[in-house]
Design a protein around this motif. Structure first.
Motif, PDB file in Angstrom:
ATOM      1  N   LEU A   1       1.280  -1.268  -0.420  1.00 48.20           N
ATOM      2  CA  LEU A   1       0.198   0.159   0.390  1.00 48.20           C
ATOM      3  C   LEU A   1       1.706   1.030  -0.236  1.00 48.20           C
ATOM      4  N   LEU A   2       0.132   2.613  -0.997  1.00 48.85           N
ATOM      5  CA  LEU A   2       1.475   3.352  -0.532  1.00 48.85           C
ATOM      6  C   LEU A   2       0.530   4.401   0.817  1.00 48.85           C
ATOM      7  N   PRO A   3       2.248   4.344   1.689  1.00 48.83           N
ATOM      8  CA  PRO A   3       2.485   4.889   3.031  1.00 48.83           C
ATOM      9  C   PRO A   3       1.920   6.376   3.302  1.00 48.83           C
ATOM     10  N   SER A   4       1.686   7.232   2.338  1.00 47.51           N
ATOM     11  CA  SER A   4       1.483   8.355   2.331  1.00 47.51           C
ATOM     12  C   SER A   4      -0.281   8.110   2.530  1.00 47.51           C
ATOM     13  N   LEU A   5      -0.606   7.351   1.565  1.00 50.68           N
ATOM     14  CA  LEU A   5      -2.608   7.876   0.783  1.00 50.68           C
ATOM     15  C   LEU A   5      -3.297   6.523   2.253  1.00 50.68           C
ATOM     16  N   ASN A   6      -4.245   7.158   2.249  1.00 50.40           N
ATOM     17  CA  ASN A   6      -5.565   6.880   3.838  1.00 50.40           C
ATOM     18  C   ASN A   6      -6.309   5.087   2.774  1.00 50.40           C
ATOM     19  N   ALA A   7      -6.287   5.170   3.291  1.00 53.27           N
ATOM     20  CA  ALA A   7      -7.034   3.877   2.725  1.00 53.27           C
ATOM     21  C   ALA A   7      -8.168   3.394   1.494  1.00 53.27           C
ATOM     22  N   ALA A   8      -8.826   5.023   2.024  1.00 44.35           N
ATOM     23  CA  ALA A   8      -9.799   4.455   0.382  1.00 44.35           C
ATOM     24  C   ALA A   8      -8.941   5.199  -0.686  1.00 44.35           C
ATOM     25  N   GLU A   9      -7.770   5.970  -0.427  1.00 40.24           N
ATOM     26  CA  GLU A   9      -6.964   6.530  -1.963  1.00 40.24           C
ATOM     27  C   GLU A   9      -6.317   5.618  -1.913  1.00 40.24           C
ATOM     28  N   ASN A  10      -5.930   4.689  -1.432  1.00 41.45           N
ATOM     29  CA  ASN A  10      -4.776   3.227  -1.571  1.00 41.45           C
ATOM     30  C   ASN A  10      -6.063   2.322  -2.993  1.00 41.45           C
ATOM     31  N   VAL A  11      -7.713   2.563  -1.940  1.00 44.90           N
ATOM     32  CA  VAL A  11      -7.728   1.809  -2.997  1.00 44.90           C
ATOM     33  C   VAL A  11      -8.466   2.349  -3.965  1.00 44.90           C
ATOM     34  N   SER A  12      -8.460   3.250  -4.056  1.00 48.04           N
ATOM     35  CA  SER A  12      -9.532   4.432  -5.569  1.00 48.04           C
ATOM     36  C   SER A  12      -7.863   4.218  -6.889  1.00 48.04           C
ATOM     37  N   VAL A  13      -6.930   3.502  -6.079  1.00 52.12           N
ATOM     38  CA  VAL A  13      -5.557   4.076  -7.231  1.00 52.12           C
ATOM     39  C   VAL A  13      -5.628   3.265  -8.747  1.00 52.12           C
ATOM     40  N   PRO A  14      -6.287   2.162  -8.980  1.00 56.58           N
ATOM     41  CA  PRO A  14      -6.607   1.256  -9.588  1.00 56.58           C
ATOM     42  C   PRO A  14      -7.508   2.464 -11.332  1.00 56.58           C
ATOM     43  N   LEU A  15      -8.389   2.938  -9.662  1.00 58.90           N
ATOM     44  CA  LEU A  15      -9.506   3.724 -10.718  1.00 58.90           C
ATOM     45  C   LEU A  15      -9.026   4.598 -11.143  1.00 58.90           C
ATOM     46  N   LEU A  16      -8.311   5.869 -10.622  1.00 57.78           N
ATOM     47  CA  LEU A  16      -7.015   6.999 -11.271  1.00 57.78           C
ATOM     48  C   LEU A  16      -6.610   6.248 -12.175  1.00 57.78           C
ATOM     49  N   ILE A  17      -5.830   5.506 -11.704  1.00 56.26           N
ATOM     50  CA  ILE A  17      -4.601   5.168 -12.744  1.00 56.26           C
ATOM     51  C   ILE A  17      -5.665   4.470 -14.989  1.00 56.26           C
ATOM     52  N   ASN A  18      -6.895   4.341 -14.445  1.00 57.57           N
ATOM     53  CA  ASN A  18      -8.074   3.907 -15.498  1.00 57.57           C
ATOM     54  C   ASN A  18      -8.992   5.154 -15.281  1.00 57.57           C
ATOM     55  N   GLY A  19      -8.174   5.980 -15.542  1.00 54.15           N
ATOM     56  CA  GLY A  19      -8.504   7.551 -15.601  1.00 54.15           C
ATOM     57  C   GLY A  19      -9.838   8.104 -15.074  1.00 54.15           C
ATOM     58  N   ILE A  20     -10.405   8.018 -14.004  1.00 56.40           N
ATOM     59  CA  ILE A  20     -11.940   7.953 -14.012  1.00 56.40           C
ATOM     60  C   ILE A  20     -11.333   9.532 -12.387  1.00 56.40           C
ATOM     61  N   LYS A  21     -12.152   9.942 -11.875  1.00 61.21           N
ATOM     62  CA  LYS A  21     -11.792  11.631 -11.766  1.00 61.21           C
ATOM     63  C   LYS A  21     -11.974  10.779  -9.479  1.00 61.21           C
ATOM     64  N   ARG A  22     -10.816  11.533  -9.395  1.00 59.87           N
ATOM     65  CA  ARG A  22     -10.850  11.813  -7.979  1.00 59.87           C
ATOM     66  C   ARG A  22     -11.895  11.110  -6.742  1.00 59.87           C
ATOM     67  N   VAL A  23     -13.265  12.218  -7.082  1.00 58.02           N
ATOM     68  CA  VAL A  23     -14.127  12.021  -6.318  1.00 58.02           C
ATOM     69  C   VAL A  23     -14.720  10.893  -6.705  1.00 58.02           C
ATOM     70  N   GLU A  24     -14.929  10.817  -7.779  1.00 57.30           N
ATOM     71  CA  GLU A  24     -15.985   9.581  -7.874  1.00 57.30           C
ATOM     72  C   GLU A  24     -15.092   7.636  -7.828  1.00 57.30           C
TER      73      GLU A  24
END
Lengths: 386, 242
Positions: B100-123
């Motif tokens: 897990l990326l140590p500086s990201l919280n649980a929700a931010e860590n989980v959202s990483v694959p969606l961000l890589i796929n171009g989904i907006k951060r809030v979503e």
């Protein structure tokens, strides 16, 4: 992904602070040392820049810099005045004379003799008294730094600070009595000797007897007259050297650059500062990327492109670079501000900001490029290694 | 079994590492088929090639020869860009060390694959919260990895592997950093939440305590698959795969 890049950078506050401090220190030594060097070098021509009115300085053709006085005959003044395009031409005496202080010690002073009628070439800022007071009997104006320090009267307390000279006090210049009629602020000169202004005729009486005592002829060009063209005409007609103010400053600066050890000695220190700063900044940022290599590997394994990782690293580099640079130049400016009344030479022009900014940017980009190269070559399969 | 029902087909896969002039054969002609909806475990001694094989299957390592098709795509023939996109869309990862990326919280860590796929951060973070609830961590969405226990970190990693709804999840020793009970909980979670008919799980493990969760177990040694045992595979899984 920018958000992740920033979080990776700032997530560990201690580490982030360490990187920024490394870059701050690098920026500080990359700006502070050159600023002192520039300050020192600008003192070599500070006397010229302090004299605002004349467009052209005329002197013996063998003069190499402002303190290299090769006196002219007074008749040269009239020859210069006779050249077409000259609005006015005024004499100036500049020489080193010994002042005898009240405790019996001697101090070498830079004595400036100004045209008796017009007093052209006087100090840029009067702090006490008026320039016209030089017309009073035995009147001289002393610069504030000299009055406070080297020409100051002995302290009443043993080992204490000298008591500053003030208007009404007297000096002995080459066995002649001089009464202080004003205190002026002038830019410190290279040797930081006290500066004493008086009239041209009185300066000649203070100076040791010589056949020629005219140091410079200061010339104002007529309106519409190109000063560069006029300098050429003066040179052609008199055989003397004539320079615009900027040219004379450059001549002096170049002399110090080429004929003294200052550029080499100080230049090495500046260069070392730059190299050490670059090494610290580059190493700090590179280490940061290395420590995060596994995290980049995870992102890469999950499908992040090299281009996105490159953008992330560049964003991190730009952020730490600009923060460290801002703090570094801020500290340099603060250092200059706190030292403004001291003897320390300090000049911080915008060109130096640009120079150090370019330096820090290059370091960050270079460190980022090495890091990027490492990340691009990174096998994402490292994520499965323990 | 038809090709269309296969998640992974490896044929004669060879991978040799060059370690300082010394050639080490990690995969020596591996043949393995994994069906869609199957939980396949790869087991074997250290250095037998398990991790190399899942790296090839996950598309993060290229084999030297042979063919590895994942959902019908020969990964070796894909350009880097297409392979990245394929991984980002179709593959989820669960690591032994969580990663897990140590500086990201649980929700931010989980959202990483969606961000890589171009989904907006809030979503992406909104969806991450939903998945974290699914894995029982709805109350720890703001926690940093350092504030979570090993089991909780692995659940965050599972949520991260699930969020983009990949067709294949590869897990490298997902329970070896955990105690027995936590390991079983993680496996239950993987089986209940991650595994379904459209999603395949490939798990590399040494942990014999979790073998019972597998549909099939492929045993590796010296760069080969030496045997494949059926554990819980339903009868409709074709026998030729075993």
């Amino acid at each position: 992904m920018n958000h992740i890049a920033l979080k990776m950078l700032m997530g560990d506050k201690g580490k982030y602070f360490g990187i920024v401090m490394g870059l701050t220190f690098a920026s500080l030594i990359m700006t502070q040392q050159p600023a002192i060097f520039l300050g020192l070098m600008s003192r070599s021509y500070s006397f010229i820049s302090d004299v605002g009115l004349p467009d052209i300085w005329v002197m013996d053709s063998k003069v190499q810099f402002v303190d290299d006085i090769k006196p002219l005959q007074d008749t040269e003044l009239y020859r210069v005045r006779g050249i077409s395009g000259v609005e006015w031409a005024m004499p100036m005496y500049k020489g080193l004379l010994k002042a005898r202080l009240t405790d019996g010690t001697f101090q070498t002073c830079n004595v400036i003799g100004l045209d008796d009628a017009t007093l052209i070439g006087g100090p840029p800022l009067m702090l006490d008294g008026k320039l016209e007071d030089l017309r009073r009997s035995d009147g001289v104006i002393v610069d504030i730094d000299g009055a406070r320090d080297k020409l100051g009267k002995p302290s009443l307390i043993p080992g204490g600070q000298p008591v500053a000279l003030k208007v009404g006090d007297s000096l002995e210049l080459n066995d002649h009595r001089a009464i202080i009629v004003g205190i002026a602020k002038v830019t410190r000169t290279f040797q930081s000797q006290p500066v004493v202004y008086t009239t041209y005729s009185r300066a000649k009486s203070y100076a040791p007897r010589e056949r020629k005592l005219l140091s410079f002829v200061m010339v104002k060009a007529k309106q519409g007259q190109d000063p560069a063209e006029l300098t050429r005409r003066i040179r052609d007609n008199t055989g003397l050297a004539a320079y615009t103010q900027a040219e004379f400053m450059t001549l002096t600066y170049e002399y110090f650059m080429h004929n003294t050890g200052i550029p080499i000695n100080f230049g090495i220190s500046v260069l070392l500062g730059f190299i050490v700063g670059a090494a610290i900044a580059g190493q700090t940022f590179y280490n940061f990327t290395l420590e995060n290599l596994r995290q980049f590997g995870v992102l890469k394994a999950m499908g992040t492109s090299n281009w996105t990782l490159l953008r992330m690293i560049l964003l991190q580099a730009v952020l730490v670079g600009s923060t460290g640079y801002g703090l570094g130049v801020g500290l340099t400016a603060l250092f200059g501000y706190l030292m403004r009344h001291s003897i320390l030479a300090f000049k911080f022009p915008w060109q130096l900001l640009l120079f150090s900014g370019t330096g820090v940017s290059l370091i960050c980009v270079f460190a980022a490029l090495i890091s990027i190269f490492k990340v691009i070559r990174l096998e994402p399969a490292i994520v499965f290694k323990g | 079994m038809t090709n269309s029902s296969l998640a992974v087909r490896c044929q004669n896969v060879l991978k040799v590492y060059d370690t300082g002039g010394q050639k080490v054969t990690a995969l020596n002609g591996v043949n393995l088929d994994i069906a869609q909806g199957e939980l396949m475990m790869l087991v074997g001694p250290s250095g037998c090639g398990k991790t190399t094989l899942i790296s090839v299957i996950a598309g993060i390592l290229d084999q030297d020869s042979g063919c590895c098709e994942v959902f019908g795509e020969d990964l070796l023939s894909l350009s880097n860009q297409k392979k990245l996109a394929f991984r980002a869309r179709n593959i989820g990862f669960v690591f032994q060390a969580f990663n897990l990326l140590p500086s990201l919280n649980a929700a931010e860590n989980v959202s990483v694959p969606l961000l890589i796929n171009g989904i907006k951060r809030v979503e992406a973070e909104r969806k991450a919260v939903a998945v974290l609830e699914q894995v029982g961590l709805g109350n720890r969405i703001k926690a940093l990895p350092s504030e979570l226990s090993g089991g909780q970190q692995q659940r965050v990693a599972i949520a991260r592997a699930l969020i983009h709804n990949p067709k294949l999840i590869v897990c490298d020793e997902p329970t070896s950093s955990l105690d027995h009970e936590t390991g079983r909980n993680v496996m239950n979670l993987l089986k209940e939440v991650a595994l379904h008919q459209d999603r395949t799980l490939v798990i590399v493990t040494h942990d014999a305590r979790i073998f019972e969760f597998a549909d099939r177990i492929a045993k590796m040694d010296d760069g080969h698959i030496i045997e494949v045992n059926k554990i819980n595979a339903p009868d409709n899984l074709t026998p030729e795969l075993i």
